[in-house]
Design a protein around this motif. Structure first.
Motif, PDB file in Angstrom:
ATOM      1  N   LEU A 138       0.822  -1.209   0.000  1.00 38.57           N
ATOM      2  CA  LEU A 138       0.000   0.000   0.000  1.00 38.57           C
ATOM      3  C   LEU A 138       0.860   1.264   0.000  1.00 38.57           C
ATOM      4  N   LEU A 182      -5.990  -4.202  -6.761  1.00 39.80           N
ATOM      5  CA  LEU A 182      -5.894  -2.796  -6.355  1.00 39.80           C
ATOM      6  C   LEU A 182      -5.464  -1.933  -7.540  1.00 39.80           C
ATOM      7  N   GLY A 209      -7.391   1.281  -9.736  1.00 41.88           N
ATOM      8  CA  GLY A 209      -6.706   2.569  -9.763  1.00 41.88           C
ATOM      9  C   GLY A 209      -6.043   2.943  -8.452  1.00 41.88           C
ATOM     10  N   MET A 210      -5.968   2.002  -7.508  1.00 38.55           N
ATOM     11  CA  MET A 210      -5.367   2.343  -6.218  1.00 38.55           C
ATOM     12  C   MET A 210      -3.845   2.238  -6.242  1.00 38.55           C
ATOM     13  N   LEU A 211      -3.333   1.358  -7.096  1.00 38.16           N
ATOM     14  CA  LEU A 211      -1.881   1.184  -7.215  1.00 38.16           C
ATOM     15  C   LEU A 211      -1.486   1.321  -8.677  1.00 38.16           C
ATOM     16  N   PRO A 212      -0.225   1.678  -8.947  1.00 41.56           N
ATOM     17  CA  PRO A 212       0.240   1.658 -10.328  1.00 41.56           C
ATOM     18  C   PRO A 212       0.239   0.215 -10.857  1.00 41.56           C
TER      19      PRO A 212
END
Lengths: 222, 455
Positions: B178, B230, B234-237
Motif C-alpha cells: 500500500l 488494487l 486505480g489504487m496502485l500503479p
C-alpha cells in the motif's frame, strides 16, 4: 508569517506528503519543513488547534483525496499524506486530551465471523486514521458479541463491517441486528466484494461503500 | 531441499500450453503436461451460511454442482477433467466438514471415470488459517494445527492433489504494497514468505507422500493478486503490480524446492516463471475467471497453461443452466481450441494470446514468454529467496522500461511519475538479506514475529 500563509503551507505539505524536514520525499522538497515543523510553528504563533486541524490539515487530505478520485494519485500518495497529517497531529494531541478540540470520531472495524480477508478493512483503517478518526480494529473472524463489546465501551462510535465471501456476508445482518437492538442509533456501514446497496438495505445497515475512499469521502461530508 | 540453478525451459518458444518437461500423473488416469490442456473447474456456494443447521443444504449444493459439471463435461467429451474443491474457511476450521465434501466429490469423479473413462483428478485447496492470530504464529498454535489437520483429513477422504494459498509474509506485504515500498515488498516476499512456504510445503509434502497423492503447488494470490486487483481499481500503479508479480515467483518456487510437483494453483499468475524454472505443469486462469474477478491477463494467461481454470463461480442459475455448468462448458470449449491448436500450430495460437493482451498492461508483459524466461534466468543466477526476489524485480523493471521506451506497452500518464521513481527506490534495496531484515524489523516490526519464520 501570516496565519493563512502557514495554514495554506500545512495544507500543501499534507497534500504532497511531506512529513517532516528529514523525510526524503517529495524529492524536490528535500530539507524543507514538513507537516510536523509547520504544525509546531503554527501553535507557537497562537493559531488555535481547531483551526490547524480544520483549515490546515483536513483540506490537505481533501486535495489528495480528490486527486485520487480523478486517477491522478495512488493509495500510497494518500497514505503518505495521512502520515504527514498524523505527524502534525502529534503536536495537537494534548488539546484532544483536554477537550479543546474534538476528534473526528471513532470507528469500530472488523471482518465478520467466518471470514479471514482483511486488505479492504485495513485500507479503510489506514485512510480513516489519516482523516483523524480513532479506529478500533477488531481484526478478522469477528463475532457479533465482540462488536457489541466494543460498541458498549465506545457508545458514540460508528461501525464498519467487511466480508469477501458469499458464505459470510449474511453474518453482517446478524451483527447489524445485534448492534441496532442494543442501540438503534449506532450507525453500521458495510463493504466487500459480494455485498451491494440492496443487501445493505435488506439487513438494515446504514450505508454501503464500494471502496475505502468513497467511505472516507462520505464521512467527511457527514 | 531442491535448488534450481538452471532453467528447465530456456527457449521462449518452448514455453507453450499443454507441454511440461515433468508431467504429473494423478487421480483416475490423468496425466498433466503431456500435450493436452484440461479444464479445471472450481465453484463455490451462493449466499448461504455454513453451519450445522444448513449443512444438508451445503451438501445438496455440492451434489448438484458435481452432477451438473460432470454432465456437461461428458456431453462435450472433455479429454480430461480436474475439479478443484477450494474449501471455505468454515470447512478448514472444521476439517471433518471439508473431508465430507471431499469424499462426496471424489465419488462423483470415480463414477465419471467408471462410466466414461474420462481421466480426472480432485484438487483440494485448504484455507490457510494460520494468520488468524495477529501477528501470525504460522508454525505453532491451534490455527496451524487445524490447517495441517484439514490437509490430512482431505488426503484421507480422497484428494488427489493438495494445494493452498499460503499467507506467511502477507501481514508485512500488505503494508509495504500500500505504501509502494519496494524494500518492504522484496523483503516480505523474499525473506518471510519464502521461508514460510518452504516450511509449510515440507509439512504438506509429508502428508501427500504418506497418502501417495500429489503435492500440487502454492500461489501468491494474497500478495500479487491483491496488487492486481488494487491496480485494477486505480489504487496502485499497474507497473507496481507487475513488479510484485515477478517478486512473488521465488516465494511460490519454494514449494517446489520442498517437494511440490505441480500442477501449480490456478490463481498463481507467476506460474509461467515457475514452469520455466522447475519444468512442472501449471494451472492458469484468464478470461474464464471473470466470474470471480477481473484482470488484464485474460488471453495471455493461457500461453503456458496445462490446466485452464475459472477460479470460482457461485452455484446460481443462469438462463442456460447453473453457473458452474455454464463455466464447465466455457472451459471445455477453450480447451478444445488449445488442443486443436496443439496438433497444428501451437506457437501461432500461443502468440495470438500473448500479442492480444501485451500492449495494454505492464502486468501482461510479465507473462510474455520472452520476459518470463528473462526473469526466470535472473532468478536462477541467485541463491536464496531474498536475492532471487530482488533479481526478479530488477529484471521485471528493466523489461517494463524497455517495453515503455519502444512503445510495446502502454503506461498510463499517472504512473509514469511513479515508474520514474523506481530506479531510486531499487537502488536503496539492500544487497544483504540481513540488512533487509533489519529494515523489516524497524519499519514493520509490530506486524510480524521473527520466530514465526524460524528467525
Amino acid at each position: 508569517m501570516m496565519i493563512h500563509d502557514i495554514l495554506a503551507q500545512l495544507t500543501q505539505v499534507v497534500a504532497l506528503g511531506k512529513i517532516n524536514k528529514n523525510t526524503p520525499l517529495p524529492a524536490d522538497m528535500l530539507g524543507q519543513d514538513g507537516a510536523s515543523e509547520l504544525a509546531f510553528r503554527a501553535l507557537e504563533q497562537g493559531i488555535t488547534p481547531q483551526a490547524i486541524l480544520n483549515d490546515g490539515l483536513l483540506p490537505g487530505m481533501s486535495i489528495i483525496g480528490e486527486k485520487f478520485s480523478r486517477g491522478e494519485a495512488f493509495i500510497a500518495n494518500m497514505l503518505i499524506s495521512a502520515q504527514a497529517m498524523n505527524a502534525a497531529m502529534e503536536h495537537l494531541k494534548p488539546y484532544f486530551a483536554s477537550g479543546e478540540i474534538k476528534s473526528t470520531g471513532t470507528l469500530v472495524l472488523g471482518t465478520v465471523q467466518g471470514d479471514l480477508h482483511d486488505i479492504g478493512k485495513n485500507l479503510v483503517k489506514m485512510i480513516l486514521k489519516g482523516d483523524g478518526w480513532e479506529v478500533i480494529d477488531l481484526g478478522t473472524n469477528v463475532s457479533s458479541e465482540a462488536f457489541l463489546n466494543a460498541i458498549s465501551s465506545h457508545s458514540d462510535a460508528i461501525v464498519g463491517l467487511s466480508a469477501l465471501l458469499t458464505t459470510t456476508m449474511l453474518n453482517m445482518g446478524e451483527v447489524t441486528e445485534t448492534l441496532k437492538k442494543h442501540n438503534p442509533e449506532t450507525r453500521v456501514y458495510i463493504g466487500g466484494a459480494p455485498v451491494s446497496q440492496s443487501f445493505c438495505q435488506e439487513i438494515g445497515a446504514d450505508g454501503y461503500f464500494r471502496d475505502p475512499h468513497s467511505f472516507a469521502k462520505s464521512l467527511r461530508l457527514d | 531441499m531442491k535448488t534450481y540453478k538452471s532453467l528447465s525451459i530456456s527457449n521462449p518458444d518452448e514455453l507453450v500450453f499443454g507441454i511440461s518437461p515433468h508431467t504429473v500423473s494423478c487421480g483416475n488416469g490423468l496425466v498433466i503436461g503431456a500435450g493436452q490442456v484440461f479444464p479445471e473447474i472450481n465453484f463455490t456456494l451462493p449466499t448461504l451460511l455454513i453451519n450445522e443447521a444448513n449443512w444438508q443444504s451445503v451438501i445438496s449444493h455440492y451434489h448438484e454442482i458435481c452432477e451438473a459439471v460432470i454432465k456437461r463435461s461428458t456431453v462435450l467429451q472433455v479429454p480430461g477433467l480436474v475439479i478443484e474443491f477450494e474449501q471455505l474457511p468454515d470447512m478448514s476450521m472444521n476439517p471433518e466438514w471439508g473431508a465430507e465434501i471431499t469424499c462426496l466429490i471424489k465419488q462423483h469423479l470415480d463414477e465419471l471415470y467408471a462410466a466414461t473413462g474420462i481421466p480426472n483428478a480432485l484438487r483440494v485447496t485448504v484455507v490457510d488459517l494460520r494468520d488468524t492470530d495477529q501477528p501470525p504464529l504460522l508454525r505453532t498454535g491451534e490455527s496451524c494445527a487445524k490447517t495441517l489437520e484439514a490437509f490430512r483429513l482431505s488426503a484421507q477422504a480422497g484428494a488427489d492433489i493438495l494445494s493452498i494459498e499460503s499467507v506467511g509474509g502477507k501481514e508485512v506485504h500488505d503494508q509495504a504494497l500500500l505504501y509502494a515500498d519496494l524494500t518492504g515488498i522484496i523483503g516480505s516476499l523474499g525473506i518471510l514468505a519464502y521461508r514460510d512456504v518452504g516450511w509449510l510445503w515440507g509439512q504438506i509434502t509429508a502428508i501427500a507422500d504418506e497418502y501417495k497423492i500429489i503435492a500440487g503447488g502454492d500461489t501468491a494470490c494474497g500478495f500479487s493478486n491483491t496488487a492486481m486487483q488494487l491496480a485494477g481499481q486505480g489504487m496502485l500503479p499497474s507497473s507496481l503490480a507487475a513488479l510484485d508479480r515477478a517478486a512473488s515467483a521465488p516465494r511460490s518456487l519454494a514449494a517446489f524446492e520442498h517437494g511440490a510437483v505441480g500442477p501449480s494453483k490456478d490463481c498463481a499468475y507467476e506460474g509461467p516463471i515457475i514452469k520455466a524454472i522447475a519444468g512442472v505443469p501449471i494451472s492458469m486462469e484468464g478470461r474464464s475467471s471473470c466470474c470471480a474477478h477481473f484482470s488484464p491477463l485474460g488471453n495471455i494467461a493461457g500461453a503456458a497453461a496445462d490446466l485452464w481454470s475459472n477460479e470460482s463461480v457461485q452455484n446460481i442459475n443462469l438462463l442456460s443452466g447453473s453457473a458452474p455448468e455454464a463455466f464447465m462448458e466455457l472451459l471445455a470449449y477453450d480447451c478444445r481450441l488449445f488442443n486443436t491448436a496443439s496438433k497444428s500450430n501451437p506457437l501461432a495460437f500461443r502468440n495470438l494470446m500473448v500479442d492480444s493482451d501485451l500492449p495494454y498492461s505492464p502486468e501482461a508483459l510479465i507473462l510474455e514468454p520472452k520476459t518470463v524466461i528473462h526473469i526466470a534466468s535472473e532468478i536462477v543466477k541467485q541463491t536464496g529467496g531474498y536475492l532471487q526476489t530482488k533479481a526478479a524485480v530488477q529484471a521485471a523493471y528493466e523489461a517494463i522500461l524497455s517495453a515503455q521506451n519502444n512503445g510495446r506497452v502502454q503506461i498510463k500518464t499517472a504512473e509514469k511519475v511513479w515508474l520514474d521513481s523506481v530506479a531510486l527506490s531499487l537502488s536503496a534495496v539492500p544487497d544483504k538479506e540481513g540488512d533487509a531484515l533489519e529494515y523489516l524489523l524497524a519499519t514493520y516490526g509490530s506486524f510480524f514475529t521473527p520466530a514465526a519464520y524460524g528467525l
